[in-house]
Write a protein that holds these residues in place. Structure first.
Motif, PDB file in Angstrom:
ATOM      1  N   ASN A 261       0.836  -1.204   0.000  1.00 25.79           N
ATOM      2  CA  ASN A 261       0.000   0.000   0.000  1.00 25.79           C
ATOM      3  C   ASN A 261       0.872   1.257   0.000  1.00 25.79           C
ATOM      4  O   ASN A 261       2.046   1.224   0.321  1.00 25.79           O
ATOM      5  CB  ASN A 261      -0.916   0.030   1.235  1.00 25.79           C
ATOM      6  N   SER A 262       0.185   2.372  -0.354  1.00 20.56           N
ATOM      7  CA  SER A 262       0.844   3.673  -0.298  1.00 20.56           C
ATOM      8  C   SER A 262       0.930   4.113   1.160  1.00 20.56           C
ATOM      9  O   SER A 262      -0.076   4.124   1.877  1.00 20.56           O
ATOM     10  CB  SER A 262       0.047   4.715  -1.108  1.00 20.56           C
TER      11      SER A 262
ATOM     12  N   ILE B 134       4.812   6.197  -4.396  1.00 24.58           N
ATOM     13  CA  ILE B 134       5.337   6.643  -5.684  1.00 24.58           C
ATOM     14  C   ILE B 134       4.619   5.938  -6.824  1.00 24.58           C
ATOM     15  O   ILE B 134       4.282   6.541  -7.857  1.00 24.58           O
ATOM     16  CB  ILE B 134       6.856   6.399  -5.748  1.00 24.58           C
ATOM     17  N   ARG B 135       4.351   4.630  -6.631  1.00 20.64           N
ATOM     18  CA  ARG B 135       3.678   3.854  -7.683  1.00 20.64           C
ATOM     19  C   ARG B 135       2.243   4.349  -7.900  1.00 20.64           C
ATOM     20  O   ARG B 135       1.778   4.459  -9.043  1.00 20.64           O
ATOM     21  CB  ARG B 135       3.669   2.366  -7.299  1.00 20.64           C
ATOM     22  N   VAL B 136       1.513   4.663  -6.810  1.00 23.26           N
ATOM     23  CA  VAL B 136       0.103   5.073  -6.925  1.00 23.26           C
ATOM     24  C   VAL B 136      -0.013   6.496  -7.455  1.00 23.26           C
ATOM     25  O   VAL B 136      -0.826   6.782  -8.339  1.00 23.26           O
ATOM     26  CB  VAL B 136      -0.600   4.947  -5.551  1.00 23.26           C
TER      27      VAL B 136
ATOM     28  N   LEU C  38      -7.858  10.140 -12.127  1.00 22.14           N
ATOM     29  CA  LEU C  38      -8.566  10.174 -10.848  1.00 22.14           C
ATOM     30  C   LEU C  38      -8.654   8.771 -10.255  1.00 22.14           C
ATOM     31  O   LEU C  38      -8.827   7.784 -10.986  1.00 22.14           O
ATOM     32  CB  LEU C  38      -9.978  10.741 -11.039  1.00 22.14           C
ATOM     33  N   TYR C  39      -8.573   8.688  -8.938  1.00 23.68           N
ATOM     34  CA  TYR C  39      -8.746   7.422  -8.255  1.00 23.68           C
ATOM     35  C   TYR C  39      -9.239   7.700  -6.849  1.00 23.68           C
ATOM     36  O   TYR C  39      -9.057   8.793  -6.305  1.00 23.68           O
ATOM     37  CB  TYR C  39      -7.430   6.630  -8.230  1.00 23.68           C
ATOM     38  N   TRP C  40      -9.897   6.692  -6.242  1.00 24.13           N
ATOM     39  CA  TRP C  40     -10.432   6.812  -4.882  1.00 24.13           C
ATOM     40  C   TRP C  40      -9.532   6.064  -3.906  1.00 24.13           C
ATOM     41  O   TRP C  40      -9.010   4.998  -4.228  1.00 24.13           O
ATOM     42  CB  TRP C  40     -11.850   6.245  -4.794  1.00 24.13           C
TER      43      TRP C  40
ATOM     44  N   THR D 199      -5.095   3.103   0.840  1.00 25.57           N
ATOM     45  CA  THR D 199      -5.531   1.930   0.069  1.00 25.57           C
ATOM     46  C   THR D 199      -6.396   2.400  -1.079  1.00 25.57           C
ATOM     47  O   THR D 199      -7.383   3.137  -0.879  1.00 25.57           O
ATOM     48  CB  THR D 199      -6.343   0.959   0.955  1.00 25.57           C
ATOM     49  N   VAL D 200      -6.061   1.992  -2.320  1.00 29.76           N
ATOM     50  CA  VAL D 200      -6.823   2.396  -3.503  1.00 29.76           C
ATOM     51  C   VAL D 200      -8.129   1.601  -3.547  1.00 29.76           C
ATOM     52  O   VAL D 200      -8.121   0.374  -3.500  1.00 29.76           O
ATOM     53  CB  VAL D 200      -6.006   2.176  -4.785  1.00 29.76           C
TER      54      VAL D 200
END
Length: 990
Positions: free
Chosen positions: A649-650, A668-670, A723-725, A748-749
């Protein structure tokens, strides 16, 4: 005797010489005299009046000749006899009486009756009338001005006595003539020690030359301001003074005001010329009559010149007028004489004329050219003695100069108040202080400028002055920008006839000095408070390493008692061998003159310290705080960061201000942002998506202020704009000893979960909408379909083939009509059912203007309204064309159906973008709807509100249903008799 010559003979009657003049000359003198004049027979018969007397009495000449002496209201037969006798005995008689104007008004005049002998042997009386109204008014005004001048001089004497500044007068050689009491305060000398002594005895030697130059300047230019020099105080000290000087030519003195500027050298001096308080009044009219030839020689002089000037009329004959006129006025009088010779009537300016005693008197004249009249052949000059008036004018001018010197030229604010506390006057300095014009200041009250802190004291001081007691005080007042200005006040009562009628005041601006005093006091208090209240330990040492200050936090952090350490060498208490690292940094700060900051562990006291050392001319100022707990936490945090860097996770860590300090590879990945890009940034500033409102970001930051962990869902945008939640698990880490706080955020995405949740919400809304429509269909089936079916069954039961054809036809017609109604209802149901499917498949790009034009084309030509279209630049939308067209058609059709019969129908169709919805509005000026009554049924199925036209009540229901099918809604505003406005909001499906 040649024709045109003036024959003058003198006869003796009762020891009085009576002039002998030709009748023709007498009549000409009466007609041409600019002042009112009449000629009477000795018996009282009025022979002639001039135009000036006609204007004075308001009667024409013919009327006056008929009235005779009647308008002379005070002149009875007995009085006329006395005047006649006195004029015969003395040659002239003077009386004060009243004339009656045509309108009944009484006019005060001075009557001069003179007996004249004609060449024909008749004895006549010439009546010279002088209008006294202007003189009476002038006398009264001069008396009032004299009283005001006396009061002003008294007031200024009080100001001179109580002024805080040095006010004095010098002769033009530089000797003190008069000095006020302030000299003892400013220079240490009493007034009698200065009077009759030259100012150079008291001036600092280096300033004598410049002061002498300023004295010469005063002699030439009369006034100097803001001249600065230095005087020696009686005790030997130097006193800086700023001088304002003004010379009066009339009294041969210099009036000077000196302000002590030893503490405050620069003083603003602004001088403003006030309007002259008293104006010289020029008067026309004459006391004496003379006739001059073209060279200015006297041909005739009236007998009153002897009484006024002390020169007999005979002495003037043959003499030139310029022999008596002062040489300074020859040029002006010659200019006036030139104008008269050119045919103008001239009133001269005041000029000086030598009388029989050799004294100079002030005169003014009115001259008329009568050279073209053979009986006169000269210039008639009517002359008035204005010596008393001129002296009064000069006295007023002198008083005004004194007033200016003491009031207007004062470098401090000078003002006057009435007994109510209202401002009545102020000099230019006072007006500048408060940024007001004289008219604005006169509308202000003393208490309006007082600050709330000293308002009561101001009221007490004002009451004390009104009781007759002068006061001196210091107080703050409100300036033009509502700032506090500090003044030193001297206020004295104005006492006339033992009664206080007002207050004079002088206010010296001490704002700069007062603010410096307050600032120094506040700075000292604030510095002491800061040093004792700062959370860091703090101490100072001089360059010999001796303690000069230690605050209380020093003892708490080190666990010592520093009482008695001030003045001791720091190295004796903290040996260099045990604290070598600390001393190295302190030596560096002293050597370089630059501040140093370091963190160091001391084995002796077993503490980590964060130290800041600031060098100065006195030594070092050193702040330090204990950071042992923080160092321990940082070690633990490094371990935690190693674990977090390995999770999928981020994860990121922020300080207590929500600024990122560390991120893991998952972050960094997210997000696409590296640690270098994010360090020191707030996540919400860069990552927050459009559905994460500022309020939500603010709520997250508010939650961070508490010590409890929390969970929050947010929409973010990565570096590529996608965009992401995310679900944020936020955990605070709090260090009780250092007070520091950090936050560990695990992100957490949940984009897919949010999409599924939104689809469920949309499906639920669609099911609810369809359920509402099913309820409407149930209503139609249970009510609208049952009625025609029941009619058909009833009509069928009535049908009988044995009936006559007319009844059978009637029943069949009713069956046909009922079947048509049933068909209409079934068609409506079919239309409604067709709207329950998806509209997304039918979306297309719609040209709005083209669509509106198509809708308007269906209107009949006979009922076409005036239509206004305003699309505001919205030409294209993506939606279901059939739905949008149906909505517009129903609204426009309703507007046409329900137009007001008494006025032309007007329709306005407009469009606008409201956030993420497209809105179009249809407004009309038709019959309108009673919304209070029909609000619940407005969009109901088969609901109608007007029954004078045909309709089914289906239009508004379709509008609302179709708008909802397009993801929108409908609002309405309406007033009965004025019209309606429908707003339809739909989603743009592109």
């Amino acid at each position: 005797m040649e024709k045109g010559e003036i024959e003058v003979e003198m006869t003796v009657q009762q020891e009085v010489q009576v002039p002998v003049v030709g009748v023709e000359v007498l009549y000409a003198l009466v007609d041409l005299n600019p002042e009112p004049m009449a000629l009477t027979h000795q018996g009282g018969t009025l022979l002639s009046v001039n135009e000036a007397l006609e204007q004075l009495l308001g009667h024409e000449k013919s009327t006056l000749l008929l009235l005779g002496l009647e308008p002379l209201s005070d002149l009875g037969e007995g009085e006329w006899r006395l005047i006649r006798q006195e004029s015969q005995l003395q040659g002239i008689c003077q009386r004060e009486l009243h004339l009656r104007h045509q309108d009944g008004a009484m006019i005060p005049v001075q009557l001069l009756a003179k007996t004249v002998q004609t060449l024909e042997g008749d004895t006549l009386v010439s009546l010279h009338v002088r209008d006294q109204r202007e003189i009476k008014a002038l006398e009264e005004k001069l008396e009032q001005q004299q009283i005001a001048t006396t009061e002003s001089l008294h007031d200024m004497g009080m100001v001179l006595k109580h002024s805080a500044d040095l006010i004095c007068t010098f002769d033009l050689e530089g000797r003190f003539l008069r000095v006020n009491q302030a000299c003892e305060t400013i220079l240490g000398y009493k007034a009698e020690e200065l009077v009759n002594r030259h100012y150079t005895e008291f001036i600092y030697e280096d300033d004598i030359a410049s002061t002498l130059q300023d004295t010469e300047k005063v002699k030439h230019v009369k006034t100097t301001t803001n001249f600065k020099n230095r005087y020696r105080h009686k005790n030997g000290n130097l006193v800086h003074l700023s001088w304002s000087s003004s010379r009066s030519e009339t009294v041969g003195k210099a009036y000077c005001i000196a302000r002590d500027i030893t503490e405050l050298i620069k003083v603003d001096q602004i001088q403003k010329e006030s309007e002259e308080r008293l104006q010289a009044l020029l008067q026309q009219g004459s006391d004496m009559i003379g006739i001059l030839d073209i060279q200015g020689g006297y041909l005739f002089a009236s007998s009153n010149v002897a009484r006024i000037l002390g020169i007999s009329p005979e002495d003037f004959i043959g003499r030139n007028a310029f022999e008596y006129i002062h040489p300074d006025f020859h040029e002006e009088v010659i200019a006036c004489l030139t104008k008269v010779l050119n045919g103008e009537e001239v009133n001269t300016m005041p000029y000086q004329f030598k009388d029989g005693r050799g004294e100079w008197r002030w005169l003014e004249s009115h001259a008329t050219n009568c050279l073209d009249q053979p009986s006169i052949n000269g210039i008639i000059v009517n002359t008035r003695d204005i010596t008393d008036r001129r002296k009064a004018e000069l006295q007023l001018e002198e008083n005004n100069q004194r007033f200016k010197a003491l009031f207007d030229y004062n470098p401090d604010a000078v003002y006057s108040l009435d007994t109510e506390g209202n401002y009545t006057s102020a000099n230019s300095v006072a007006l500048k202080f408060f940024g007001l014009s004289p008219e604005e200041l006169q509308k202000k009250h003393l208490f309006e400028f007082a600050s709330q802190d000293n308002l009561e004291e101001t009221k007490r001081d004002f009451a004390k002055v009104l009781s007759g007691e002068p006061i001196s005080s210091e107080a703050a007042m409100k300036g033009p920008n509502n700032e506090d200005l500090y003044f030193s006040f001297t206020e004295i009562p104005i006492i006339i006839h033992g009664k206080v009628v007002g207050v004079h005041g002088i206010a010296k601006d001490i704002s700069v000095a007062k603010r410096q005093q307050l600032l120094q006091e506040a700075t000292a208090n604030r510095l002491n408070t800061i040093l004792e209240s700062i959370r860091d330990a703090f101490f100072t040492i001089d360059k010999d390493w001796r303690f000069t200050y230690i605050n209380q936090e020093f003892d708490k952090v080190l666990g010592v008692n520093s009482k008695g350490w001030l003045g001791l060498d720091m190295r004796e208490i903290f040996p260099v061998t045990e604290f070598e690292g600390f001393y190295q940094h302190y030596q560096q700060a002293l050597a370089t003159g630059e501040a140093v900051h370091f963190e160091m562990f001391s084995p002796n006291i077993k503490l980590w310290l964060d130290v800041n050392a600031y060098p100065s001319e006195e030594g070092l100022s050193i702040y330090f705080k204990e950071i042992t707990s923080r160092k321990t936490a940082e070690a633990e945090l490094k371990k935690l960061s190693w674990v977090a860097s390995k999770t999928v996770n981020s994860v990121y860590i922020t300080d207590d201000q929500s600024r990122i300090e560390w991120v893991n590879d998952g972050f960094i990945r997210v997000t696409g942002y590296t640690l270098q890009e994010m360090k020191g940034q707030r996540p919400g500033d860069l990552l927050a998506g459009p559905e994460t409102a500022l309020d939500e970001v603010r709520q997250i930051r508010d939650k961070l202020k508490f010590e409890e962990p929390f969970v929050q869902e947010v929409q973010n945008r990565n570096k590529n704009g996608e965009l992401y939640w995310s679900k944020l698990d936020v955990t605070p880490i709090f260090d009780e000893q250092s007070g520091g706080k950090k936050f560990i955020v695990i992100e957490t995405v949940i984009t897919e979960q949010k999409k599924a949740e939104q689809e469920r919400m949309l499906l639920t809304e669609e099911l609810l909408r369809r359920n509402r429509h099913l309820e409407q269909f149930t209503y139609i089936v249970s009510h609208n379909l049952r009625s025609p079916v029941a009619n058909i069954l009833g009509l069928t039961a009535l049908f009988n083939y044995q009936q006559d054809m007319e009844n059978q036809k009637l029943i069949l017609d009713r069956l046909k009509q009922t079947a048509q109604n049933l068909d209409t209802i079934l068609r409506d149901l079919n239309d409604l059912l067709s709207m329950q499917g998806e509209v997304n498949d039918a979306r297309e790009k719609i040209d709005l203007r083209e669509l509106v034009e198509q809708v308007l084309q269906i209107l009949p030509d006979t009922t076409k309204p005036r239509v206004q279209i305003e699309l505001n630049g919205l030409e294209k939308i993506h939606s279901a064309r059939s739905y949008v067209s149906s909505i517009l058609s129903n609204l426009v059709s309703n507007a046409v159906k329900y137009k007001a019969p008494q006025r032309e129908l007007q329709i306005k169709i407009s469009a606008e973008q409201v956030e993420d919805l497209f809105c179009f509005t249809v407004e009309d000026n038709g019959l309108g709807i009673d919304l209070k009554k029909e609000q619940g049924n407005l969009f109901g199925l088969y609901k109608r509100f007007h029954f004078h036209v045909t309709g089914k009540g289906l239009g508004l229901y379709l509008v609302k249903t179709q708008a909802e099918a397009l993801g929108g809604y409908v609002t309405v505003e309406s007033q009965v008799g004025k019209g309606s406005s429908f707003k339809v909001y739909i989603k743009n499906l592109a």
